[in-house]
Design a protein around this motif. Structure first.
Motif, PDB file in Angstrom:
ATOM      1  N   VAL A  18       7.982  -3.613 -13.304  1.00  0.00           N
ATOM      2  CA  VAL A  18       6.842  -4.431 -12.876  1.00  0.00           C
ATOM      3  C   VAL A  18       5.536  -3.680 -13.124  1.00  0.00           C
ATOM      4  CG1 VAL A  18       5.760  -5.568 -10.919  1.00  0.00           C
ATOM      5  CG2 VAL A  18       8.244  -5.605 -11.164  1.00  0.00           C
ATOM      6  N   VAL A  19       5.531  -2.394 -12.786  1.00  0.00           N
ATOM      7  CA  VAL A  19       4.317  -1.598 -12.959  1.00  0.00           C
ATOM      8  C   VAL A  19       3.902  -1.572 -14.419  1.00  0.00           C
ATOM      9  CG1 VAL A  19       3.434   0.749 -12.945  1.00  0.00           C
ATOM     10  CG2 VAL A  19       4.556  -0.160 -10.932  1.00  0.00           C
ATOM     11  N   PHE A  20       4.886  -1.347 -15.314  1.00  0.00           N
ATOM     12  CA  PHE A  20       4.530  -1.257 -16.729  1.00  0.00           C
ATOM     13  C   PHE A  20       4.115  -2.597 -17.288  1.00  0.00           C
ATOM     14  CE2 PHE A  20       6.431   3.006 -17.206  1.00  0.00           C
ATOM     15  CZ  PHE A  20       5.339   3.562 -17.824  1.00  0.00           C
ATOM     16  N   ALA A  21       4.766  -3.668 -16.825  1.00  0.00           N
ATOM     17  CA  ALA A  21       4.432  -4.986 -17.343  1.00  0.00           C
ATOM     18  C   ALA A  21       3.007  -5.369 -16.955  1.00  0.00           C
ATOM     19  CB  ALA A  21       5.424  -6.017 -16.813  1.00  0.00           C
ATOM     20  N   ASN A  22       2.550  -4.891 -15.803  1.00  0.00           N
ATOM     21  CA  ASN A  22       1.228  -5.302 -15.328  1.00  0.00           C
ATOM     22  C   ASN A  22       0.218  -4.167 -15.369  1.00  0.00           C
ATOM     23  OD1 ASN A  22       1.889  -8.017 -14.532  1.00  0.00           O
ATOM     24  ND2 ASN A  22       3.165  -7.045 -12.997  1.00  0.00           N
ATOM     25  N   ARG A  23       0.455  -3.177 -16.233  1.00  0.00           N
ATOM     26  CA  ARG A  23      -0.335  -1.963 -16.070  1.00  0.00           C
ATOM     27  C   ARG A  23      -1.821  -2.169 -16.334  1.00  0.00           C
ATOM     28  NH1 ARG A  23       2.252  -1.527 -20.782  1.00  0.00           N
ATOM     29  NH2 ARG A  23       1.130  -0.808 -22.626  1.00  0.00           N
ATOM     30  N   ARG A  24      -2.175  -3.219 -17.071  1.00  0.00           N
ATOM     31  CA  ARG A  24      -3.589  -3.411 -17.323  1.00  0.00           C
ATOM     32  C   ARG A  24      -4.254  -4.296 -16.272  1.00  0.00           C
ATOM     33  NH1 ARG A  24      -3.496  -0.843 -21.894  1.00  0.00           N
ATOM     34  NH2 ARG A  24      -1.940  -1.411 -23.434  1.00  0.00           N
ATOM     35  N   ARG A  25      -3.458  -5.146 -15.623  1.00  0.00           N
ATOM     36  CA  ARG A  25      -4.051  -6.120 -14.727  1.00  0.00           C
ATOM     37  C   ARG A  25      -4.174  -5.612 -13.289  1.00  0.00           C
ATOM     38  NH1 ARG A  25      -0.366 -10.846 -15.947  1.00  0.00           N
ATOM     39  NH2 ARG A  25       0.347  -9.439 -17.566  1.00  0.00           N
ATOM     40  N   MET A  26      -3.182  -4.907 -12.797  1.00  0.00           N
ATOM     41  CA  MET A  26      -3.259  -4.510 -11.398  1.00  0.00           C
ATOM     42  C   MET A  26      -2.909  -3.045 -11.242  1.00  0.00           C
ATOM     43  SD  MET A  26       0.078  -6.677 -10.353  1.00  0.00           S
ATOM     44  CE  MET A  26       0.683  -5.991  -8.855  1.00  0.00           C
ATOM     45  N   PRO A  27      -3.490  -2.392 -10.242  1.00  0.00           N
ATOM     46  CA  PRO A  27      -3.124  -1.002 -10.002  1.00  0.00           C
ATOM     47  C   PRO A  27      -1.662  -0.921  -9.567  1.00  0.00           C
ATOM     48  CG  PRO A  27      -4.469  -1.850  -8.225  1.00  0.00           C
ATOM     49  CD  PRO A  27      -4.462  -2.894  -9.280  1.00  0.00           C
ATOM     50  N   GLY A  28      -1.089   0.235  -9.796  1.00  0.00           N
ATOM     51  CA  GLY A  28       0.350   0.362  -9.582  1.00  0.00           C
ATOM     52  C   GLY A  28       0.793   0.399  -8.139  1.00  0.00           C
ATOM     53  N   MET A  29      -0.065   0.882  -7.271  1.00  0.00           N
ATOM     54  CA  MET A  29       0.422   1.241  -5.952  1.00  0.00           C
ATOM     55  C   MET A  29       0.961   0.110  -5.084  1.00  0.00           C
ATOM     56  SD  MET A  29       0.508   4.250  -6.002  1.00  0.00           S
ATOM     57  CE  MET A  29       1.106   4.218  -4.350  1.00  0.00           C
ATOM     58  N   PRO A  30       0.268  -1.053  -4.982  1.00  0.00           N
ATOM     59  CA  PRO A  30       0.836  -2.093  -4.125  1.00  0.00           C
ATOM     60  C   PRO A  30       2.267  -2.405  -4.515  1.00  0.00           C
ATOM     61  CG  PRO A  30      -1.360  -2.676  -4.805  1.00  0.00           C
ATOM     62  CD  PRO A  30      -0.998  -1.463  -5.573  1.00  0.00           C
ATOM     63  N   VAL A  31       2.556  -2.371  -5.817  1.00  0.00           N
ATOM     64  CA  VAL A  31       3.926  -2.596  -6.269  1.00  0.00           C
ATOM     65  C   VAL A  31       4.840  -1.566  -5.627  1.00  0.00           C
ATOM     66  CG1 VAL A  31       5.426  -2.699  -8.261  1.00  0.00           C
ATOM     67  CG2 VAL A  31       3.073  -3.488  -8.447  1.00  0.00           C
ATOM     68  N   GLY A  32       4.386  -0.291  -5.626  1.00  0.00           N
ATOM     69  CA  GLY A  32       5.195   0.769  -5.032  1.00  0.00           C
ATOM     70  C   GLY A  32       5.485   0.481  -3.576  1.00  0.00           C
ATOM     71  N   ALA A  97       4.822   4.981 -11.727  1.00  0.00           N
ATOM     72  CA  ALA A  97       6.137   4.870 -12.357  1.00  0.00           C
ATOM     73  C   ALA A  97       6.930   6.157 -12.167  1.00  0.00           C
ATOM     74  CB  ALA A  97       5.979   4.549 -13.837  1.00  0.00           C
ATOM     75  N   ALA A  98       6.264   7.300 -12.354  1.00  0.00           N
ATOM     76  CA  ALA A  98       6.965   8.573 -12.171  1.00  0.00           C
ATOM     77  C   ALA A  98       7.462   8.707 -10.735  1.00  0.00           C
ATOM     78  CB  ALA A  98       6.037   9.734 -12.522  1.00  0.00           C
ATOM     79  N   ALA A  99       6.604   8.326  -9.766  1.00  0.00           N
ATOM     80  CA  ALA A  99       7.005   8.441  -8.373  1.00  0.00           C
ATOM     81  C   ALA A  99       8.144   7.489  -8.049  1.00  0.00           C
ATOM     82  CB  ALA A  99       5.810   8.169  -7.467  1.00  0.00           C
ATOM     83  N   LEU A 100       8.094   6.277  -8.622  1.00  0.00           N
ATOM     84  CA  LEU A 100       9.182   5.319  -8.386  1.00  0.00           C
ATOM     85  C   LEU A 100      10.495   5.852  -8.935  1.00  0.00           C
ATOM     86  CD1 LEU A 100       7.426   1.945  -9.209  1.00  0.00           C
ATOM     87  CD2 LEU A 100       8.535   2.504  -7.061  1.00  0.00           C
ATOM     88  N   LEU A 101      10.428   6.405 -10.141  1.00  0.00           N
ATOM     89  CA  LEU A 101      11.655   6.941 -10.742  1.00  0.00           C
ATOM     90  C   LEU A 101      12.171   8.123  -9.919  1.00  0.00           C
ATOM     91  CD1 LEU A 101      13.656   6.825 -13.025  1.00  0.00           C
ATOM     92  CD2 LEU A 101      12.202   8.331 -14.349  1.00  0.00           C
ATOM     93  N   TYR A 102      11.231   8.940  -9.457  1.00  0.00           N
ATOM     94  CA  TYR A 102      11.602  10.121  -8.678  1.00  0.00           C
ATOM     95  C   TYR A 102      12.284   9.714  -7.376  1.00  0.00           C
ATOM     96  CZ  TYR A 102      10.744  14.680  -6.416  1.00  0.00           C
ATOM     97  OH  TYR A 102      10.859  15.876  -5.779  1.00  0.00           O
ATOM     98  N   ALA A 103      11.618   8.819  -6.624  1.00  0.00           N
ATOM     99  CA  ALA A 103      12.192   8.389  -5.352  1.00  0.00           C
ATOM    100  C   ALA A 103      13.511   7.661  -5.583  1.00  0.00           C
ATOM    101  CB  ALA A 103      11.207   7.485  -4.620  1.00  0.00           C
ATOM    102  N   GLY A 104      13.524   6.789  -6.611  1.00  0.00           N
ATOM    103  CA  GLY A 104      14.741   6.038  -6.891  1.00  0.00           C
ATOM    104  C   GLY A 104      15.889   6.947  -7.273  1.00  0.00           C
ATOM    105  N   SER A 105      15.625   7.955  -8.114  1.00  0.00           N
ATOM    106  CA  SER A 105      16.750   8.823  -8.497  1.00  0.00           C
ATOM    107  C   SER A 105      17.188   9.691  -7.333  1.00  0.00           C
ATOM    108  CB  SER A 105      16.435   9.707  -9.702  1.00  0.00           C
ATOM    109  OG  SER A 105      15.188   9.490 -10.186  1.00  0.00           O
ATOM    110  N   ALA A 106      16.251  10.072  -6.457  1.00  0.00           N
ATOM    111  CA  ALA A 106      16.683  10.853  -5.290  1.00  0.00           C
ATOM    112  C   ALA A 106      17.621  10.022  -4.423  1.00  0.00           C
ATOM    113  CB  ALA A 106      15.465  11.294  -4.481  1.00  0.00           C
TER     114      ALA A 106
END
Lengths: 571, 510, 78
Positions: A18-32, A97-106
């Motif tokens: 979701v973050v990558f698909a919308n990277r130009r339109r909305m900031p990443g954090m609310p998605v997180g 995205a990095a934080a999502l991947l990090y938390a998700g893999s943990a």
């Protein structure tokens, strides 16, 4: 398919898309924040069970939920939520995205039920945390990230070697305690020890964590070391060598924290120290001690995130990161300082805060096993923790003399995240059964007994007294303290560059030995290639001969000699 | 159809190699379509043979109706069809990439339709030679195909002009030495046994086991093919060749050339000559040289500043790993070696297409040239990242499983060689992490402004690679992932053929 | 230290001591080290421990390991 939604990490991985698909339109954090909430809801149902898929002939148990893994996954989801809320005013798509991947893999690592899944997410965690560090964006972050990479690549290689040996030796494919004193046992223990930051393998932590962004270091403080604690609990319960290592580690971190000047590095040394409690508890190995390790990991993640948020708040507000530069800013950020104080009292194990209900469990477990020295060292470490995190850091960073530091107002989301973190620390401290009812092993423990409370209060009071007397001595000064990273930053680096330099120097020597013949062939070929063109500068590549050429000719010579010998007297 | 496919597989590229320049000279426009169609047809034939061999067992094909041991035979089992598939598949991508032209060096001659047709013909010739090596069951015929493929390769390497001509000349020196050594070895074998057919040879060898000339033959063949396979320390030709070859050809040559020679080593030393004393000793030595190559290649890759040169040294490390597997010779090790051939070919092809294209378009080969590419071309860079992760050995990419097989084989083999191989493979992963992440860090986390000589105005935003290179890069990255995910069926497909093959040979021995 | 501070600290210490003694006499469960079972042991341990920690870190370790911030600048290192 619906089974996927049970898996909390799945929510976070969806978030990356979701973050990558919308990277130009909305900031990443609310998605997180939203996907972390989804992960939390998936976990609050607390369904135990196992889900597996056979991929390419490997049985992959990608969801193995028992009380131990659910406990870790739950607190990982909570801290992910806090971290995303904390950083939502500034984190961009890449960092999110990095934080999502990090938390998700943990989360996926602690929910993994077999070795391959475990290894996959363990490595994903290493790489995504590296990405998070590099998102710090400074040259310092880049170099610290390279060193972090070196250490974790070594750890990953050890783990891979260990798992390969384990499986090749006919070991169980599902995760479980390892047979002691076998090569896989030591290899995997080494890999886990690196991630648990056991000295002397701990410097990657204090080196790299302060270089990430303020929100990045909140995530970093939570996952890597605690996943290692989970791995210790799962794979190495009762391994005796961990007791002295853990106790020494608890004190090591404290001692270095006393002389540290960078606020987040100071907190990093206290991660080392606090993980030392958990490592020692895993080594003790009684149900009470193991429960202590699990619950202390749970508490630690909450209060350490809160402390890193507090340190980050100071950095966000002032742009300064050293104790010797900060001071006298508490009036402009009262709420953040109050919440930091909650975290500091928690880590010091003050009664009514969540550190108390878990730390005292470990100390008591050491006492019950009559490990006198361990208990003493852990108590001393507790004293030192209060001294530097509870007193020194806030005194010199927030209070103390005013230095005319400009303070910017802090965004609401940041303060909200700190408020929730502080509330959780108090909640679990006041109602311990909320945590105890989730613990994996069978042991009962009552934290609020008279002697516990009194003894802790006396220790803290005594520490306060010493700080009051020695506050001049404790005043921070600029500079850095050498740690074991010196070994690879100076001697090892010199050795490596000397070796590659020597290897690169072989070329010219060889080409001199080869003599004119090949050089002439080269220039002839060059004339063929571009007739009439001026001769190129030779040194550019004509002399870049490699060792191989010599050896090739040598090999031919040897073979011809052989031929002659064999043909003369066959048989 | 099953009867036709083997002949088609080898004949198509050789005929095509002559036809395509003709098409180029006559019709000009249709060269690209004609070449791509031919490559697709070759790939289809390889695929057909692959399925056929998997479904109905190995296929033996007598060329011209002359059965062995007098005539030349082609042999398609799980191993050879797999490598044939790999070669034909990579060739499709390379042919697609050839549209990019050999323009990396300013000294390269201008591209004309005829020249393009000739280069496309050379690629087809190279493919034909390689497929011949893979398929043939005749040791002299193998030499012929080896020379065909080498000559075509020299042409392709030299087509960049300037330095690539010199690199091609050096490659020619090494390749000719290798071919001659191999031919000497075959001559000895023929003198000893009076046959050139591999099965026949294997059956007759025990009777001449005592003859010292057999040792000489084995050593000559091993050294000759090891030079072509870039076994350390006979790898001298490799770095310059890979670096100075024009990008489209480099992607193909770096991916499959050395591997096909390693495959020939596997066929001859691992299968036909494995029973001889000299063969066993040479295989043991090969493990140790492989270990040295894995370490040396990795260390020197770390020391490189230029990306393509780093990739070249990493290839030497990978070839060491493959030859460790060949040397061990157990079913598990052979699976690992073959799987590493496939995994490494796909990933290295992807990386060479990508790195070569970036070098040509960014006007430089340094790591700093990659700064900021991640935000300009996220998909291309994501594909290159997948390939790099496969080189490191991160699951679920193909590289993880090949290393996993090789490690398991090393453990099973045990002994000092097994331990050394195990440690070297682990170390190579570690070194690969360092040298690849250095590049990826620049691409994803740095902005071009960080580069010492930043001139961001020169670099417009937009895709980094033109379509002829971007498509192979992305396609190969997808294949790297798919190969990793479907690793296990592969094992089931290849292993039984290897085991029955070696069992058959030992059964035929009197 | 002002007189008021001393007085406050004194009250706190006295109160804790009283708690400690009551707890000890009422037979609250103790385990482990001697500092748990002797009244005021914890207080003594805290003062001693923190004192030693400060002395060791600031006086010894700092002198051994402290370097200027620019120590690693310009070195060839990973």
């Amino acid at each position: 398919m619906s089974a996927l939604f049970l898996h909390p990490a799945f929510w976070l991985f969806i978030g990356i898309v979701v973050v990558f698909a919308n990277r130009r339109r909305m900031p990443g954090m609310p998605v997180g924040v939203i996907v972390a909430l989804g992960a939390l809801l998936a976990l609050l149902r607390g369904v135990e069970g196992t889900l597996e898929t056979t991929v390419a002939g490997f049985r992959l148990v990608w969801f193995h939920a028992d009380r131990l893994s659910l406990l870790f996954a739950l607190v990982f989801a909570i801290v992910a939520l806090l971290g995303f809320l904390y950083g939502s005013h500034r984190m961009r798509a890449g960092e999110t995205a990095a934080a999502l991947l990090y938390a998700g893999s943990a989360i996926a690592t602690v929910l993994a039920g077999d070795w391959i899944t475990f290894f996959v997410f363990w490595e994903a965690m290493a790489l995504s945390s590296l990405a998070l560090i590099w998102q710090g964006g400074t040259a310092g972050a880049r170099r610290a990230g390279m060193r972090y990479l070196l250490v974790h690549a070594t750890g990953g290689a050890l783990l891979f070697a260990g798992i390969a040996l384990h499986l090749a030796g006919g070991g169980e494919t599902s995760l479980g305690a390892l047979a002691s004193d076998s090569p896989p046992f030591w290899l995997i223990l080494g890999a886990v020890a690196i991630n648990a930051a056991i000295p002397p393998l701990h410097v990657w932590l204090t080196d790299a964590y302060p270089e990430a962004s303020t929100s990045g270091s909140v995530f970093l403080s939570a996952f890597t070391t605690k996943t290692a604690v989970y791995a210790l609990l799962r794979l190495f319960p009762g391994t005796e060598i961990l007791v002295p290592l853990g106790a020494a580690m608890a004190l090591y971190g404290v001692v270095f924290a006393v002389i540290e000047n960078d606020i987040r590095r100071l907190l990093g040394y206290h991660i080392v120290s606090q993980v030392g409690y958990m490592v020692a508890a895993v080594g003790i190995g009684t149900p009470l001690a193991l429960n202590g390790a699990a619950s202390h990991a749970f508490s630690h993640i909450l209060y350490k995130a809160l402390l890193f948020m507090g340190a980050g708040a100071a950095i966000e507000a002032t742009g300064l990161r050293r104790l010797s530069d900060l001071g006298g800013i508490s009036r402009q950020m009262r709420f953040a300082v109050a919440m930091y104080a909650v975290g500091a009292l928690s880590i010091s194990g003050a009664p009514l805060f969540n550190g108390f209900i878990s730390k005292s469990m470990i100390v008591s477990a050491a006492g019950e096993e009559h490990l006198l020295w361990t208990e003493l060292l852990l108590v001393l470490a507790a004293v030192g923790t209060f001294l530097s995190v509870g007193l020194k850091l806030p005194w010199f960073a927030f209070f103390g003399e005013r230095r005319g530091v400009a303070v910017r107002p802090l965004p609401t989301n940041l303060l909200a995240a700190m408020g929730i973190g502080g509330a959780l620390c108090l909640l679990y401290g006041l109602f311990p059964h909320l945590l105890y009812s989730r613990l994996p092993y069978l042991a009962t423990y009552a934290p609020y007994t008279l002697d516990h409370v009194v003894s802790t209060a006396q220790l803290l009071l005594a520490t306060g007294l010493v700080f009051y007397l020695a506050r001049k001595t404790l005043a921070p000064s600029p500079g850095l303290a050498l740690d074991t990273d010196w070994l690879y930053r100076i001697p090892l680096a010199r050795a490596v560059s000397a070796t590659t330099g020597a290897l690169a120097g072989v070329g010219p020597v060889v080409s001199t030995l080869r003599g004119e013949a090949v050089t002439r062939l080269d220039s002839a070929a060059r004339r063929l290639a571009a007739p009439g063109a001026p001769p190129r500068r030779r040194e550019s590549f004509a002399f870049r001969a490699s060792i191989g050429w010599t050896v090739l000719f040598a090999a031919v010579a040897v073979v011809i000699t052989w031929l002659v010998v064999w043909l003369r007297n066959p048989g | 159809m099953r009867e036709l496919l083997p002949g088609l597989l080898v004949a198509l590229p050789l005929v095509g190699a002559a036809l395509v320049p003709l098409v180029a000279a006559l019709f000009r426009r249709t060269t690209r379509v004609a070449a791509l169609t031919l490559h697709a047809a070759i790939f289809a034939a390889a695929l057909g043979l692959f399925w056929s061999a998997a479904a109905a067992g190995p296929i033996r094909y007598a060329v011209g109706g002359w059965p062995g041991p007098w005539g030349i035979e082609l042999w398609f089992d799980g191993l050879s069809t797999l490598i044939a598939l790999l070669v034909a598949g990579m060739a499709c991508f390379a042919s697609f990439a050839q549209t990019f032209g050999p323009d990396r060096d300013r000294t390269a001659p201008a591209s004309t339709p005829l020249r393009e047709g000739l280069l496309r013909g050379a690629l087809l010739l190279l493919v034909g030679g390689l497929l011949g090596i893979v398929a043939t069951r005749d040791v002299f015929n193998l030499f012929v195909f080896l020379e065909i493929s080498s000559l075509a390769a020299y042409t392709l390497v030299a087509s960049g002009g300037g330095r690539s001509t010199v690199a091609a000349f050096r490659y020619l020196l090494a390749g000719t030495a290798a071919g001659s050594l191999y031919l000497f070895g075959v001559g000895f074998l023929y003198a000893l046994t009076g046959t050139l057919n591999m099965d026949d040879l294997a059956a007759r060898l025990p009777s001449v086991e005592a003859d010292a000339a057999l040792t000489v033959a084995v050593v000559l063949i091993a050294v000759g093919l090891s030079i072509k396979a870039a076994l350390f320390p006979l790898h001298g030709w490799l770095p310059d060749t890979y670096v100075y070859t024009p990008t489209p050809a480099a992607g193909f040559i770096a991916a499959v050339m050395a591997k096909v020679s390693a495959y020939a080593l596997l066929r001859l030393l691992g299968e036909v000559l494995a029973g001889t004393t000299a063969g066993a000793v040479v295989l043991e030595i090969m493990i140790w040289l492989g270990v040295a190559g894995v370490v040396a290649g990795g260390v020197l890759a770390v020391a490189q500043r230029a990306v393509t040169r780093m990739l070249a040294w990493s290839s030497i490390s990978a070839m060491g790993m493959i030859l460790i597997g060949v040397g061990m010779g157990s079913a598990l090790a052979i699976t690992g070696a073959l799987f590493h051939m496939a995994a490494h070919a796909l990933a290295k092809g992807c990386l060479f297409f990508g790195a070569g294209g970036i070098r040509a378009l960014e006007d430089g080969d340094g790591v700093d040239r990659w700064a900021g590419l991640g935000s300009r071309a996220p998909w291309t860079l994501a594909a290159l990242t997948v390939a790099a992760l496969s080189m490191i050995g991160i699951p679920p990419t193909a590289g993880f499983f090949s290393k996993y097989y090789l490690l398991s084989a090393s453990i099973a083999a045990g002994g000092p060689a097994g331990i050394a191989a195990f440690a070297a493979i682990i170390l190579s992963s570690l070194l690969a992490t360092v040298y690849f992440l250095r590049v990826l860090e620049a691409a994803w986390f740095r902005t071009p402004g960080d580069a010492p000589e930043a001139d961001s105005e020169r670099r417009p935003p937009g895709p980094v690679l033109p379509r002829p290179l971007a498509v192979p890069v992305v396609g190969l990255a997808v294949l790297v992932l798919l190969t990793g995910i479907f690793a296990r069926p592969f094992e089931r497909h290849v292993l039984p053929d290897w085991e029955s093959g070696t069992a058959r040979i030992s059964a035929e021995a009197p | 230290m002002s007189r008021r501070t001393v007085a406050r600290l004194g009250v706190a210490v006295a109160a804790l001591t009283a708690f400690d003694v009551i707890g000890f006499l009422s037979g609250a469960e103790h385990h482990g080290g001697i500092w748990n079972s002797v009244p005021l042991g914890d207080l003594a341990l805290g003062v001693l421990g923190a004192g030693v920690l400060v002395w060791f870190s600031k006086r010894i370790l700092k002198r051994l390991l402290s370097r200027p911030e620019s120590y690693y600048d310009g070195t060839r290192q990973p």
